[in-house]
Each structure stands twice: as structure tokens, then as C-alpha cells.
Design an enzyme around this catalytic site. Structure first.
Site, mmCIF file in Angstrom:
data_model
loop_
_atom_site.group_PDB
_atom_site.id
_atom_site.type_symbol
_atom_site.label_atom_id
_atom_site.label_comp_id
_atom_site.label_asym_id
_atom_site.label_seq_id
_atom_site.Cartn_x
_atom_site.Cartn_y
_atom_site.Cartn_z
ATOM 1 N N ALA A 13 0.826 -1.212 0.000
ATOM 2 C CA ALA A 13 0.000 0.000 0.000
ATOM 3 C C ALA A 13 0.855 1.255 0.000
ATOM 4 C CB ALA A 13 -0.919 0.001 1.222
ATOM 5 N N ALA A 14 2.023 1.155 -0.644
ATOM 6 C CA ALA A 14 2.942 2.294 -0.586
ATOM 7 C C ALA A 14 2.811 3.222 -1.783
ATOM 8 C CB ALA A 14 4.374 1.795 -0.467
ATOM 9 N N ARG A 19 -2.987 9.337 -10.030
ATOM 10 C CA ARG A 19 -4.143 9.567 -10.899
ATOM 11 C C ARG A 19 -5.430 9.859 -10.139
ATOM 12 N NH1 ARG A 19 -4.488 4.727 -14.770
ATOM 13 N NH2 ARG A 19 -2.833 3.773 -13.522
ATOM 14 N N ASN A 171 -1.156 -11.263 -14.864
ATOM 15 C CA ASN A 171 -0.826 -11.395 -13.454
ATOM 16 C C ASN A 171 -1.674 -10.415 -12.653
ATOM 17 O OD1 ASN A 171 0.548 -11.737 -10.988
ATOM 18 N ND2 ASN A 171 2.044 -10.136 -11.526
ATOM 19 N N ASN A 229 -7.109 2.914 -9.588
ATOM 20 C CA ASN A 229 -6.062 3.890 -9.916
ATOM 21 C C ASN A 229 -6.635 5.268 -10.191
ATOM 22 O OD1 ASN A 229 -3.675 2.128 -9.955
ATOM 23 N ND2 ASN A 229 -4.806 1.106 -11.580
ATOM 24 N N ALA A 382 -48.844 20.727 17.051
ATOM 25 C CA ALA A 382 -47.963 21.247 16.002
ATOM 26 C C ALA A 382 -47.154 22.423 16.524
ATOM 27 C CB ALA A 382 -48.796 21.689 14.808
ATOM 28 N N ARG A 442 -49.937 32.678 28.365
ATOM 29 C CA ARG A 442 -49.820 33.589 27.219
ATOM 30 C C ARG A 442 -50.652 34.819 27.550
ATOM 31 N NH1 ARG A 442 -53.635 29.637 24.316
ATOM 32 N NH2 ARG A 442 -55.656 30.616 24.639
HETATM 33 C C1 UD1 Z 1 2.061 -5.004 -10.889
HETATM 34 C C2 UD1 Z 1 2.727 -6.293 -11.404
HETATM 35 C C3 UD1 Z 1 2.055 -6.730 -12.700
HETATM 36 C C4 UD1 Z 1 0.556 -6.921 -12.446
HETATM 37 C C5 UD1 Z 1 -0.048 -5.660 -11.855
HETATM 38 C C6 UD1 Z 1 -1.456 -5.951 -11.437
HETATM 39 C C7 UD1 Z 1 5.043 -6.166 -10.694
HETATM 40 C C8 UD1 Z 1 6.413 -5.864 -11.091
HETATM 41 N N1 UD1 Z 1 4.112 -6.014 -11.609
HETATM 42 O O1 UD1 Z 1 2.310 -4.000 -11.868
HETATM 43 O O2 UD1 Z 1 2.619 -7.931 -13.153
HETATM 44 O O3 UD1 Z 1 -0.076 -7.254 -13.672
HETATM 45 O O4 UD1 Z 1 0.677 -5.248 -10.703
HETATM 46 O O5 UD1 Z 1 -2.075 -4.769 -11.051
HETATM 47 O O6 UD1 Z 1 4.796 -6.558 -9.573
HETATM 48 N N2 UD1 Z 1 3.717 -0.881 -4.517
HETATM 49 C C9 UD1 Z 1 4.390 -0.617 -3.366
HETATM 50 N N3 UD1 Z 1 5.690 -0.257 -3.421
HETATM 51 C C10 UD1 Z 1 6.366 -0.177 -4.596
HETATM 52 C C11 UD1 Z 1 5.667 -0.449 -5.794
HETATM 53 C C12 UD1 Z 1 4.342 -0.810 -5.719
HETATM 54 O O7 UD1 Z 1 3.829 -0.679 -2.268
HETATM 55 O O8 UD1 Z 1 7.559 0.143 -4.575
HETATM 56 C C13 UD1 Z 1 2.299 -1.265 -4.443
HETATM 57 C C14 UD1 Z 1 1.384 -0.255 -5.089
HETATM 58 O O9 UD1 Z 1 0.901 0.680 -4.142
HETATM 59 C C15 UD1 Z 1 0.267 -1.125 -5.596
HETATM 60 C C16 UD1 Z 1 0.943 -2.457 -5.903
HETATM 61 O O10 UD1 Z 1 2.125 -2.453 -5.151
HETATM 62 O O11 UD1 Z 1 -0.732 -1.343 -4.632
HETATM 63 C C17 UD1 Z 1 1.222 -2.646 -7.366
HETATM 64 O O12 UD1 Z 1 2.059 -1.631 -7.820
HETATM 65 P P1 UD1 Z 1 1.884 -0.996 -9.245
HETATM 66 O O13 UD1 Z 1 2.972 -0.012 -9.465
HETATM 67 O O14 UD1 Z 1 0.503 -0.572 -9.459
HETATM 68 O O15 UD1 Z 1 2.180 -2.293 -10.126
HETATM 69 P P2 UD1 Z 1 2.109 -2.411 -11.663
HETATM 70 O O16 UD1 Z 1 3.272 -1.727 -12.257
HETATM 71 O O17 UD1 Z 1 0.785 -2.054 -12.128
#
Ligand code: UD1
Ligand code: CA
Length: 463
Positions: A13-14, A19, A171, A229, A382, A442
Site C-alpha cells: 500500500a505504498a 491519478r 498477473n 487507480n 404542532a 400567554r
Molecule cells: C504489478 C505487477 C504486474 C501486475 C499488476 C497488477 C510487478 C512488477 N508487476 O504492476 O505484473 O499485472 O501489478 O495490477 O509486480 N507498490 C508498493 N511499493 C512499490 C511499488 C508498488 O507498495 O515500490 C504497491 C502499489 O501501491 C500497488 C501495488 O504495489 O498497490 C502494485 O504496484 P503498481 O505499481 O501498481 O504495479 P504495476 O506496475 O501495475
């Protein structure tokens, strides 16, 4: 029988969520009145996870402070160097023999049943990934299989060849594997790819190289694995979520005049033959007994509605208890601490706060009842107002059984009406009204004999 391995969950969740164009971290945006991250934490809890570790980054303190009630371990990822790096921040908190399940804080509708199937596929030390076939796989990592159909690796969109881009099995990002294996692979991740990130997805090829089987599981529906997103995706998943809530209520025997026009933002318990008209919003903990009708455009929060209650259009209830067979509305407002004992009529433009209304009492029009203990079979005229606030303190009003107030009465608290006391219309009551008597406070009506109505002076001659 072999003992089932313990499960621990890592929630990523980082991410910033650029967007969303929001001051609020993305995972704190809500679906069904509950933050995206809370949805995921609660789903993890359904799996009886040993530990749940949340990796936060952007707006981390705010995320943590908003979710203090959740029993999770918080880990900060200072720089977002990729999903592999993010998971690597959390793994030190998890036992080597636990199955680690990786979830995303921005994929809120994942179901625990799907995750259980995924976890089952880690038996015999396999790596299990959740995949789905999409008509439009744009943006996702693709699942690369060999000619025999065995998973070989995952390739990210930005690193994929023409042929790989044509693959439509993607994935979801959600995977499960034994802690010890995961840790050994995370140590070997590199960031020599198109995004200079440590890809969690690179562990799939490592598993294959190490002779660890890679199994795929699939969600029951696509919506389960969709991420948020943008505000548009947030709105879409809100509708998916509300559709599921509506279906669940109908399965429990509720008539929904239009399932697309109901919003549930909390937990609802329903009896039999409940009817909810259009645009009803139910928030928090709402309990609705048998044979209740709730009319259009009502908002009901943290309240209990007794059997046979009819609520007409446009009512707002907040922390109220409504006894059996009450009739409310249209346009009634019950504020916190309003308790209707049963068979009450509460009409239009009536506000009740922190008050008990005895059985059969009626408050039908244009009235404020605050901090009041009202007996049974009272009739409130009322425009009656309990003046409960002297500018500094609140005071209570006591109204005995069978009492009656005339229209436009003001009951200046603290004050007491005895049983069967009657107030004349327009009374401003500052002292107790004795039981069984008529009290009027009154100005007496007078008629002036010989009074002449002024007449307009003649304008002739004036210009
Ligand atoms: C990632 C997957 C991709 C998959 C997609 C599904 C990888 C390399 N790729 O891509 O194969 O199809 O998710 O949505 O894993 N996050 C962190 N720290 C980081 C990076 C990301 O906490 O350094 C968290 C983001 O907040 C998010 C999740 O990990 O909740 C996925 O990150 P995001 O950058 O959206 O992944 P994608 O590039 O879309
Ligand atoms: Ca990314």
C-alpha cells in the site's frame, strides 16, 4: 493428516495514487463507506492470518492513524523501488514456515474464498499465483507458459515483446508461497529492467529455475482483482460492491424496488418481508425487523428499526431506536439517543434528539423534542418546542402519560408536565404544569371597544 501451514499476509500500500488527484492517500478512499485498505485487511482477517503486515509509504502516517483500530503490523517503504522491494520490507516480520500471501491495498474486492483456493495451491511447496484472462490485457504483466502449458515467468508490459504482448492471461499481482522460499528469491532480485524496479514478478522464473512448481488459481470474477487507480475505477468498483450488497439482501428476503438504487455502507441485519424503496442509504450497523417499509430517499445510520415500522419518504435517522409499528415521516429526523417505544406517530418536520417517546405518543408536525422523557399516549401539538438549552447547559423536560400540548407551545427546560396535563396553545411553560389540569401561559385575549381603524388621508391638492 498433515497440519495446515500458518498464513501471514503482506498488503502492498505504498503507492502514491497520482491519478486519483487527491490529498488523501489512495488506499484511504472508500468503497461502501470503508477504505480500500480496510476492505483488504478485513478479507485477510477472514483467512485467520497469523500476521498482517501493511507496507505503507506515501501519506503513511495518515494511513496508520486512520486505521489504528486494525491489528496489523505497519512497515514503511521509504522509496518505492518496486513490488519486490516492497515485499522485502515486510518479510522480516514473518516466520519462514508461514505461507506468505501478497495482496494489494488498492484491490479491494478480492474474496477470501478465492484466496483460500490460491493458498491451497501452495501445498507441496509450490508457488501459487492468481491469474485471469482479460480481453484487454493492456498494462498488466503477462503470464508466459511453455508449450506444455507450464508457467515459466511473468513479463511486465514495458519489458514485453510483440508476441508476449499478445498473451491475454495476466498477473493479478496476488500470490502465495512459503516464507523461506520467498525470502531466498527476494535476496536475488535485480532492477535491470525498463522501470529500474525490483519486480516481485521476477521470482516466478527463479521458482522455475529452482524446480519449484508454479500453480495458477483464478478468481470467480474479474471485478475481484480490479485495482483502483482513478476516480472512475473507484466509482465502478463502488457499483460492483453495491450490486453485491443488494443481491445479498434480496437473497435474505428483502424486496428492493430498484436494486441499483440502494447504498449500503456498513452491516445490515434484516428480518422477513422488508421493503426498501429507491435511494435508501444504510450506514454503519443497521438492524431492521420483519415487515418494515422504508420509503424513498431515507438515510438510516446505526439504528434499530422494530417490526412493522413504516418510514415514509425523506427521513433521516442517526443512532435511533424505533419500536414496533411506528409510523415515521415524511421528513422526520431522529438524532442520536432518540428512542421510540412503539406505536408512535412521528410526522413531518419533527426532530427528536436524546429523548424517550413512550408507547403510543404522537409528535406529528413541526416540532423539536430534545432531552425529554415522554410518557405514553401523549399528544404533542404542532409547533411544540422543548427549549432544552439555556445557552450554556442542556436541561431535561418530563412529560407525563396522556399529557397534551397545544400548538406552538414552548417548554422551557428544566420543566415537567404531569400526567394528563394539558397546555393551551401558545403557552410558554417556565414552571411545572400540574397533572390533570389545563395550563395556559400567554397574554390574555382582549378586544378594544370603540377602536377605529386608521383611514388613508386624502391626497387631493398635494403633488
Ligand atoms: C504489478 C505487477 C504486474 C501486475 C499488476 C497488477 C510487478 C512488477 N508487476 O504492476 O505484473 O499485472 O501489478 O495490477 O509486480 N507498490 C508498493 N511499493 C512499490 C511499488 C508498488 O507498495 O515500490 C504497491 C502499489 O501501491 C500497488 C501495488 O504495489 O498497490 C502494485 O504496484 P503498481 O505499481 O501498481 O504495479 P504495476 O506496475 O501495475
Ligand atoms: Ca509500477
Amino acid at each position: 493428516m498433515k497440519k495446515q501451514a500458518q498464513v501471514s499476509v503482506i498488503i502492498l500500500a505504498a503507492g502514491q495514487g497520482t491519478r486519483m488527484k487527491s490529498k488523501l492517500p489512495k488506499v484511504l478512499h472508500s468503497i461502501g463507506g470503508k477504505s480500500l485498505l480496510t476492505h483488504v485487511i478485513h478479507t485477510a482477517a477472514e483467512l485467520n492470518a497469523q500476521h498482517t503486515v501493511v507496507v505503507h509509504g506515501h501519506g503513511g502516517e495518515l494511513v496508520k492513524n486512520s486505521l489504528v483500530a486494525e491489528s496489523v503490523i505497519w512497515v514503511e517503504q521509504k522509496a518505492q523501488l518496486g513490488t519486490g522491494h516492497a515485499v522485502d520490507q515486510a518479510t522480516p516480520h514473518i516466520d519462514d514456515n508461514h505461507i506468505i500471501l501478497v495482496l494489494y491495498g488498492d484491490v479491494p474486492l478480492i474474496q477470501s474464498s478465492t484466496l483460500s483456493e490460491l493458498i491451497d495451491k501452495t501445498a507441496t511447496n509450490a508457488l501459487a499465483i492468481l491469474t485471469v484472462h482479460l480481453k484487454n490485457p493492456q498494462g498488466y504483466g503477462r503470464i508466459v507458459r511453455d508449450s506444455a502449458g507450464a508457467i515459466q515467468r511473468i513479463v511486465e508490459q514495458k519489458d514485453a515483446s510483440e508476441d508476449e504482448l499478445a498473451i491475454n492471461e495476466i498477473n493479478t499481482g496476488i500470490l502465495a508461497v512459503q516464507g523461506k522460499l520467498l525470502k531466498s528469491w527476494l535476496n536475488r532480485l535485480e532492477n535491470n529492467n525498463a522501470q529500474d524496479e525490483y519486480y516481485l514478478t521476477d521470482i516466478i522464473a527463479m521458482a522455475v529455475a529452482d524446480g519449484v512448481a508454479v500453480n495458477a488459481a483464478h478468481p470467480a470474477g474479474e471485478d475481484e482483482v480490479l485495482g483502483v487507480n482513478s476516480r472512475s475505477q473507484l466509482a465502478y468498483l463502488e457499483r460492483v460492491f453495491q450490486h453485491d450488497q443488494a443481491e445479498s439482501l434480496m437473497r435474505q428476503g428483502v424486496t428492493l424496488i430498484d436494486p441499483a438504487r440502494l447504498d449500503v455502507r456498513g452491516q445490515v441485519t434484516v428480518g422477513k418481508d422488508v421493503t426498501l424503496d429507491v435511494n435508501v442509504i444504510l450506514e454503519g450497523q443497521v438492524v431492521i425487523a420483519d415487515d418494515v417499509y422504508i420509503g424513498p430517499n431515507c438515510v438510516i445510520r446505526d439504528s434499530v428499526i422494530g417490526e412493522g415500522v413504516q418510514i415514509q419518504a425523506m427521513c433521516v435517522l442517526d443512532n435511533a431506536v424505533v419500536g414496533t409499528n411506528c409510523l415515521l415521516g415524511p421528513y422526520s429526523r431522529l438524532r442520536p439517543g432518540a428512542e421510540l417505544k412503539g406505536d408512535n406517530h412521528i410526522g413531518n418536520f419533527v426532530e427528536i434528539k436524546n429523548s424517550v417517546i413512550g408507547v403510543g405518543s404522537k409528535v406529528n408536525h413541526l416540532t423539536y423534542i430534545g432531552d425529554t422523557d415522554m410518557g405514553s399516549r401523549v399528544n404533542i401539538g404542532a409547533g411544540t418546542i422543548t427549549a432544552n438549552y439555556d445557552g450554556a447547559n442542556k436541561h431535561r423536560t418530563m412529560i407525563g402519560d396522556n399529557a397534551s400540548t397545544g400548538s406552538n407551545s414552548v417548554l422551557v427546560a428544566p420543566v415537567c408536565l404531569g400526567d394528563k396535563a394539558t397546555l393551551g396553545a401558545g403557552t410558554v411553560l417556565t414552571k411545572d404544569a400540574p397533572k390533570g389540569k389545563l395550563t395556559v401561559a400567554r397574554t390574555r385575549q382582549t378586544t378594544i371597544d370603540g377602536w377605529q381603524r386608521p383611514e388613508k388621508k386624502s391626497n387631493k391638492g398635494q403633488k
